[in-house]
Design a protein around this motif. Structure first.
Motif, PDB file in Angstrom:
ATOM      1  N   VAL A 170       0.837  -1.201   0.000  1.00 28.35           N
ATOM      2  CA  VAL A 170       0.000   0.000   0.000  1.00 28.35           C
ATOM      3  C   VAL A 170       0.873   1.252   0.000  1.00 28.35           C
ATOM      4  CG1 VAL A 170      -1.601   1.387   1.399  1.00 28.35           C
ATOM      5  CG2 VAL A 170      -2.026  -1.057   1.060  1.00 28.35           C
ATOM      6  N   LEU A 171       1.909   1.248   0.831  1.00 31.44           N
ATOM      7  CA  LEU A 171       2.753   2.432   0.937  1.00 31.44           C
ATOM      8  C   LEU A 171       3.511   2.695  -0.370  1.00 31.44           C
ATOM      9  CD1 LEU A 171       3.019   4.451   3.174  1.00 31.44           C
ATOM     10  CD2 LEU A 171       5.097   3.327   3.917  1.00 31.44           C
TER      11      LEU A 171
ATOM     12  N   ALA B  17       3.161   6.144  -2.483  1.00 31.95           N
ATOM     13  CA  ALA B  17       4.331   6.960  -2.843  1.00 31.95           C
ATOM     14  C   ALA B  17       4.415   7.178  -4.344  1.00 31.95           C
ATOM     15  CB  ALA B  17       5.608   6.282  -2.338  1.00 31.95           C
ATOM     16  N   SER B  18       4.160   6.138  -5.130  1.00 33.92           N
ATOM     17  CA  SER B  18       4.307   6.272  -6.582  1.00 33.92           C
ATOM     18  C   SER B  18       3.192   7.102  -7.201  1.00 33.92           C
ATOM     19  CB  SER B  18       4.345   4.891  -7.242  1.00 33.92           C
ATOM     20  OG  SER B  18       3.138   4.183  -7.009  1.00 33.92           O
TER      21      SER B  18
ATOM     22  N   PRO C 194      -1.946  10.081  -0.645  1.00 34.97           N
ATOM     23  CA  PRO C 194      -1.967   9.785   0.791  1.00 34.97           C
ATOM     24  C   PRO C 194      -3.308   9.293   1.289  1.00 34.97           C
ATOM     25  CG  PRO C 194      -1.799  12.159   0.393  1.00 34.97           C
ATOM     26  CD  PRO C 194      -1.579  11.486  -0.921  1.00 34.97           C
ATOM     27  N   HIS C 195      -4.399   9.580   0.563  1.00 30.40           N
ATOM     28  CA  HIS C 195      -5.711   9.112   1.021  1.00 30.40           C
ATOM     29  C   HIS C 195      -5.784   7.588   1.039  1.00 30.40           C
ATOM     30  CE1 HIS C 195      -6.369   8.940  -3.362  1.00 30.40           C
ATOM     31  NE2 HIS C 195      -7.345   8.088  -3.102  1.00 30.40           N
ATOM     32  N   LYS C 196      -4.973   6.929   0.222  1.00 37.66           N
ATOM     33  CA  LYS C 196      -4.974   5.460   0.216  1.00 37.66           C
ATOM     34  C   LYS C 196      -4.315   4.903   1.483  1.00 37.66           C
ATOM     35  CE  LYS C 196      -5.294   4.751  -4.767  1.00 37.66           C
ATOM     36  NZ  LYS C 196      -4.677   4.134  -5.972  1.00 37.66           N
ATOM     37  N   LEU C 197      -3.355   5.622   2.027  1.00 35.15           N
ATOM     38  CA  LEU C 197      -2.770   5.208   3.313  1.00 35.15           C
ATOM     39  C   LEU C 197      -3.792   5.399   4.425  1.00 35.15           C
ATOM     40  CD1 LEU C 197      -0.545   4.297   5.203  1.00 35.15           C
ATOM     41  CD2 LEU C 197       0.408   6.621   5.124  1.00 35.15           C
ATOM     42  N   ALA C 198      -4.518   6.519   4.403  1.00 34.75           N
ATOM     43  CA  ALA C 198      -5.562   6.755   5.408  1.00 34.75           C
ATOM     44  C   ALA C 198      -6.622   5.657   5.335  1.00 34.75           C
ATOM     45  CB  ALA C 198      -6.199   8.130   5.196  1.00 34.75           C
ATOM     46  N   ALA C 199      -7.012   5.277   4.123  1.00 36.88           N
ATOM     47  CA  ALA C 199      -8.025   4.223   3.957  1.00 36.88           C
ATOM     48  C   ALA C 199      -7.503   2.890   4.497  1.00 36.88           C
ATOM     49  CB  ALA C 199      -8.396   4.082   2.485  1.00 36.88           C
ATOM     50  N   TYR C 200      -6.234   2.580   4.230  1.00 38.42           N
ATOM     51  CA  TYR C 200      -5.642   1.340   4.734  1.00 38.42           C
ATOM     52  C   TYR C 200      -5.670   1.310   6.267  1.00 38.42           C
ATOM     53  CZ  TYR C 200      -2.117  -1.981   6.262  1.00 38.42           C
ATOM     54  OH  TYR C 200      -1.476  -2.997   6.921  1.00 38.42           O
TER      55      TYR C 200
END
Length: 590
Positions: free
Chosen positions: A518-519, A523-524, A528-534
């Motif tokens: 996920v990280l 990064a690519s 950052p919303h995908k990290l919050a969702a994870y």
């Protein structure tokens, strides 16, 4: 120590090797592995291969299954439908992978360091000298700060740049007023007080504006002062520096409230490129990238036209000889690529400036400043809205000051923390500290949990709620784990791969395994919303785990207690690291 590969990446490689072994005529093939509701994973790539090879997909799936290596990764594999592979992993493989990750002395939690990472310059948090920061500055600061942390953690060399507005015609007015009113910048109270600094700047700006609008002679002197500023007159520059220094005191006070580190060397405003502007214009004109049009130096684009159908140019130098934003932005690109050796330029800037940056980037490409191996990206963000869905304003219709917004968030959060303080046994000092972490975290998370390009509604009541997709929910999940670990007594977290896992344990373990992947995606893609969702999903899995699997129950065998402590301890570490990358603190007790 090399990063421990995820279960998904190990399975992906085994499937790819099996495809090649079973179907040598297929060449390199992607098994198209994804998470599944029917099993842990599903591989769908055989359908496309069967079509390509004109074979029966179920038969091909059987051949691939037979070619998989015997080992301890896969517990069960089933051919389903027209050739799908439903794959269930072994409990032992899940626990062993997580145990290896937990044992990493560098604590990277499965996040690899990109050996091929380059240098990224991130342009974010761009306040203006002598002006208050408002809610419009929030997103650039919060999103930019998170991307700095995420990219650095994944191995990128990051150069921060705060492109503050510290140059332009208004400074002629301000400086001339200071010359005629010595000591106007002095303020009462602590010299390092941000609010006092901004109060002084506001007062000077208003007083000088009144004079500028009412006195033609002062207006003329102010315009002459702009010329002196641009020419580098020592007295003028010294007074200008006073405005910049006073503004920085204020900026730092706001960034401190945001729990953000902003360093003086990272602040390179518009003035930092002043000496490059003329050369930038000369190069553009000599190479034919820019042309003279009605006395101005312009760059034209076939696909950028106004309502009348005529081309709208990027104006690099105005008819009167002044420089626009384009000249400064292009000079900054030259500096960042040629001097800072950047591979990537990332601009965290309002989506409403997208056309400007599209034209600036294309101009830089034509000039050769953005050549092979160098890219420029605008991480565009939307608008902060009020509960009514309109741009966020005060009741009086004014733009909301960022300091006021943060103060109210901390006040609301402190009230929430105080309600539970007695039960947890928090001191007054802890209540105040946690109130700040929860309040500021709530504001940041609401911003970061929304896809950057989307607008979002600013609702403090929802932001500081213990329920739903909020930072408070995640902070509480972390604090609850820390509480369990404190109560564990002599029991210690320890992985036991020999144990069978309950469904909630498996779900939690498989989600923990995804952190590195996920990280890398975050990064690519600068998302950052995908990290919050994870992280929210991780906390949700934890809640289900608590409901179905008691950790410290006296009915549990010692090894079960240790294994569950191991799972929750690794979850705590992942929550802590993930939230830190978003710039959000996780209190030990809440």
């Amino acid at each position: 120590m090399a990063s421990v590969p995820s279960l998904a990446s190990t399975l992906q490689q085994q499937l790819a090797d099996a495809l090649t072994a079973a179907l040598p005529d297929a060449g390199t093939a992607d098994p198209l592995l994804r998470r599944s509701d029917r099993a842990d994973f599903q591989a769908n790539g055989i359908l496309a291969l069967a079509k390509k090879l004109k074979g029966n997909p179920r038969e091909l799936a059987g051949q691939v299954t037979a070619a998989l290596p015997a080992g301890e990764l896969i517990k069960d594999i089933e051919v389903s439908g027209p050739g799908f592979l439903n794959i269930t992993l072994a409990d032992k493989a899940i626990v062993e992978t997580l145990a290896a990750r937990a044992a990493d002395p560098e604590g990277r939690l499965g996040v690899p360091v990109d050996a091929a990472a380059g240098t990224t310059v991130i342009d974010y948090a761009q306040p203006n000298v002598a002006k208050e920061m408002h809610v419009g500055h929030l997103r650039s600061a919060v999103i930019g700060d998170a991307m700095v942390k995420i990219l650095e953690f994944t191995g990128e060399s990051v150069v921060r740049r705060h492109h503050i507005g510290d140059w332009g015609t208004q400074f002629g007015m301000l400086i001339q007023y200071l010359i005629e009113h010595p000591g106007a910048l002095k303020h009462e109270g602590d010299a390092a007080d941000g609010e006092a600094a901004m109060s002084t700047l506001n007062r000077v700006y208003k007083e000088s504006r009144v004079l500028f609008d009412s006195d033609e002679e002062f207006k003329a002197r102010s315009r002459d002062r702009v010329v002196a500023l641009q020419a580098g007159d020592p007295e003028t520059l010294e007074l200008w520096q006073g405005f910049v220094d006073e503004s920085k005191i204020y900026f730092y006070s706001v960034f401190d409230k945001l729990d953000m580190e902003v360093r003086d060397p990272d602040i390179v405003g518009e003035s930092g490129y002043n000496d490059m502007l003329e050369e930038t214009c000369r190069i553009l004109e000599e190479t034919g990238v820019a042309v003279r049009s009605e006395g101005a130096l312009c760059v034209f684009f076939d696909d950028v036209k106004g309502p009348d159908g005529n081309q709208v140019p990027l104006i690099v130098k105005k008819t009167n000889g002044g420089y626009g934003y384009a000249a400064t932005d292009l000079s900054a690109i030259r500096n960042r690529v040629q001097d800072l050796k950047a591979d990537t330029l990332l601009y965290v800037v309002d989506a409403r400036q997208s056309l400007h940056f599209k034209m600036v980037f294309e101009t830089a490409r034509r000039a050769g400043w953005l050549g092979d191996g160098v890219k420029a990206v605008q991480l565009a963000f939307g608008t902060v809205l009020g509960k009514d869905g309109k741009p966020f304003k005060t009741r009086e219709g004014e733009t909301v000051r960022l300091e006021d917004l943060l103060d109210e968030a901390v006040e609301r959060a402190t009230a929430v923390v105080r309600e539970k303080a007695e039960k947890v046994g928090l001191s007054e000092e802890e209540i105040v500290e946690n109130g700040r972490y929860v309040g500021v975290g709530a504001v940041k998370y609401a911003d970061l949990s929304t896809s950057a390009v989307r607008d979002y509604k600013f609702d403090l009541d929802q932001m500081v709620s213990l329920h739903g997709d909020t930072s408070v929910y995640l902070q509480y999940a972390y604090a609850r784990i820390r509480s369990i670990l404190r109560k564990a007594g002599d029991a210690v977290p320890a992985a036991h791969p020999e144990l069978a896992l309950a469904p909630a344990e498996r779900a939690l373990g498989l989600h923990l395994d995804q952190f590195g992947e996920v990280l890398s995606e975050v990064a690519s893609g600068y998302e950052p919303h995908k990290l919050a969702a994870y992280l929210y999903q991780l906390a949700s899995h934890l809640t289900t785990f608590y409901d179905q699997c008691q950790v410290l129950s006296p009915d549990n065998a010692p090894e079960v207690v240790e294994n569950r402590l191991f799972l929750v301890e690794l979850t705590a570490r992942t929550l802590h690291q993930g939230m830190a990358l978003l710039g959000i603190r996780t209190p030990e007790r809440l």
